[in-house]
Design an enzyme around this catalytic site. Structure first.
Site, short mmCIF file in Angstrom:
data_model
loop_
_atom_site.label_atom_id
_atom_site.label_comp_id
_atom_site.label_asym_id
_atom_site.label_seq_id
_atom_site.Cartn_x
_atom_site.Cartn_y
_atom_site.Cartn_z
CG ASP A 130 108.93 39.58 78.15
OD1 ASP A 130 108.24 40.59 78.29
OD2 ASP A 130 109.54 39.03 79.10
NE ARG A 159 107.76 45.56 77.80
CZ ARG A 159 107.85 44.30 78.26
NH1 ARG A 159 108.70 43.44 77.71
NH2 ARG A 159 107.09 43.91 79.25
P1 FDA Z 1 121.02 51.55 77.21
O1 FDA Z 1 121.43 50.51 78.18
O2 FDA Z 1 121.27 51.34 75.74
O3 FDA Z 1 121.69 52.90 77.66
C1 FDA Z 1 121.70 54.05 76.80
C2 FDA Z 1 121.96 55.31 77.62
O4 FDA Z 1 120.90 55.49 78.56
C3 FDA Z 1 123.21 55.27 78.47
O5 FDA Z 1 124.35 55.55 77.72
C4 FDA Z 1 122.85 56.36 79.51
O6 FDA Z 1 122.99 57.63 78.94
C5 FDA Z 1 121.39 56.08 79.74
N1 FDA Z 1 121.20 55.14 80.86
C6 FDA Z 1 120.92 53.83 80.77
N2 FDA Z 1 120.84 53.29 81.99
C7 FDA Z 1 121.11 54.26 82.87
C8 FDA Z 1 121.20 54.33 84.28
N3 FDA Z 1 120.98 53.25 85.04
N4 FDA Z 1 121.46 55.53 84.85
C9 FDA Z 1 121.69 56.61 84.09
N5 FDA Z 1 121.63 56.61 82.74
C10 FDA Z 1 121.36 55.47 82.14
N6 FDA Z 1 114.55 43.53 75.27
C11 FDA Z 1 114.14 42.52 74.45
O7 FDA Z 1 114.88 42.13 73.55
N7 FDA Z 1 112.90 41.95 74.64
C12 FDA Z 1 112.04 42.38 75.60
O8 FDA Z 1 110.92 41.85 75.71
C13 FDA Z 1 112.47 43.44 76.44
N8 FDA Z 1 111.67 43.92 77.45
C14 FDA Z 1 112.05 45.04 78.15
C15 FDA Z 1 111.18 45.61 79.07
C16 FDA Z 1 111.51 46.80 79.69
C17 FDA Z 1 110.54 47.43 80.66
C18 FDA Z 1 112.76 47.44 79.41
C19 FDA Z 1 113.14 48.75 80.05
C20 FDA Z 1 113.64 46.84 78.55
C21 FDA Z 1 113.31 45.64 77.91
N9 FDA Z 1 114.20 45.03 77.05
C22 FDA Z 1 113.75 43.99 76.25
C23 FDA Z 1 115.64 45.41 77.04
C24 FDA Z 1 115.95 46.46 75.98
O9 FDA Z 1 115.83 45.89 74.69
C25 FDA Z 1 117.37 47.02 76.15
O10 FDA Z 1 118.29 45.97 76.00
C26 FDA Z 1 117.61 47.70 77.48
O11 FDA Z 1 116.51 48.45 77.90
C27 FDA Z 1 118.84 48.66 77.37
O12 FDA Z 1 118.57 49.71 76.48
P2 FDA Z 1 118.16 51.16 77.01
O13 FDA Z 1 117.48 51.87 75.87
O14 FDA Z 1 117.35 51.04 78.24
O15 FDA Z 1 119.47 51.94 77.39
#
Ligand code: FDA
Length: 287
Positions: free
Chosen positions: A112, A163
């Site tokens: 991570d 990742r």
């Molecule tokens: P974000 O939360 O920015 O949402 C963007 C858009 O996606 C929303 O506006 C919506 O449209 C859609 N969306 C999101 N969630 C939804 C829901 N539940 N239902 C419907 N629509 C939704 N970070 C880090 O710093 N170090 C790490 O090692 C990791 N490891 C990691 C592993 C895995 C498997 C994941 C998925 C994430 C991480 N992260 C991480 C966290 C990552 O950096 C980030 O903070 C989160 O994933 C949030 O960003 P997203 O791109 O997922 O969507």
């Protein structure tokens, strides 16, 4: 004061491994792969770091004994839990011991990525072990960090599985993009490079714009769904996870467990209003 676990139960599989293994089985039955993570970070005590290493080693053995070859179950770890903040060589030694067991069981260990104060150290430690364990270890890169452009180049040169995520830590504007559309633009560029030049990288996001961009890029370039995977967090977009797996995409769910869930839990709450709502529902509708 310790908060009651039920608050975090949407995002954390359990406080003990025994409570989390049925969750792993259920996800596997639905066609989802799993990365188990024993929560904890920022350890400053050698004994605790050694205990974390031994817990991870046990976790590899437990998971390997329950998984068949079809499953790409694995573990995800934080180096700050294994002594990174005490002494990098000590951490490296702990990581090597873990990777030896992981390689014996052909299990992948994802490192991570934590806050930007640990990025260089994490990548240095990764590069030290990678030549000996090329199929069993890979880093996480965060699209929000400005340095990631270079780091992606390096990982593409090595061909290593990365990742890719946006980044969950608050970082200053000198080193990190703050604007979501800019972060998405960088993310898409990095995703395209990883899909072209690395084997089985993880596109970790719940964001439809990024998921759609990945699917479209893979289609346009004849990149088969078996050569990469999508990754989401336990408790988020549960229906979408299963729908995408049924469509033939590899979908990995990151499943955290353990008593030290508070920092992980608070990062999830900071990320999205909907996550706060899940917690409020837990409180309001608890029997
Ligand atoms: P974000 O939360 O920015 O949402 C963007 C858009 O996606 C929303 O506006 C919506 O449209 C859609 N969306 C999101 N969630 C939804 C829901 N539940 N239902 C419907 N629509 C939704 N970070 C880090 O710093 N170090 C790490 O090692 C990791 N490891 C990691 C592993 C895995 C498997 C994941 C998925 C994430 C991480 N992260 C991480 C966290 C990552 O950096 C980030 O903070 C989160 O994933 C949030 O960003 P997203 O791109 O997922 O969507």
């Amino acid at each position: 004061m310790k908060l009651p676990f039920f608050l975090a139960s949407r995002f954390v599989a359990g406080e003990a491994l025994e409570e989390s293994l049925p969750v792993v089985d259920e996800l596997n039955q639905d066609g989802l792969h799993v990365a188990l993570d024993k929560l904890g970070e920022h350890v400053h005590d050698r004994e605790k770091a050694v205990a974390a290493r031994d817990t991870y080693i046990d976790l590899v053995r437990t998971l390997a004994a329950r998984s068949d070859d079809e499953l790409r179950n694995r573990i995800s770890i934080k180096l700050s839990m294994m002594g990174q903040l005490i002494d990098e060589d000590f951490c490296l030694d702990n990581l090597r011991q873990l990777l030896e067991v992981a390689a014996e069981h052909d299990m992948f260990v994802r490192l991570d990525m934590e806050g930007s104060d640990l990025t260089q150290s994490t990548l240095d430690i990764f590069e030290s072990v990678y030549p000996d364990f090329p199929n069993h270890v890979g880093p996480v890169l965060q699209a929000m960090l400005k340095r990631t452009d270079r780091d992606i180049d390096r990982m593409c040169e090595l061909g290593v599985s990365v990742r890719l995520c946006k980044g969950a830590y608050a970082e200053p504007a000198e080193i990190a993009y703050q604007n979501m559309s800019q972060i998405r633009k960088r993310y898409i560029d990095y995703m395209e490079r990883l899909l072209e030049h690395t084997d089985y990288s993880g596109i970790a996001t719940h964001d439809d714009q990024l998921i759609d961009a990945t699917r479209a890029f893979a289609d346009r370039h004849d990149i088969g769904p078996d050569t990469f995977e999508f990754q989401m967090l336990y408790g988020l977009r549960r229906t979408t996870q299963r729908e995408m797996a049924a469509e033939g995409y590899n979908m990995l769910v990151y499943v955290p467990y353990g008593t030290e869930w508070f920092p992980y839990f608070s990062r999830r709450l900071r990320e999205k209003k909907e996550n706060v709502w899940f917690v409020l529902k837990n409180i309001l509708f608890r029997q």
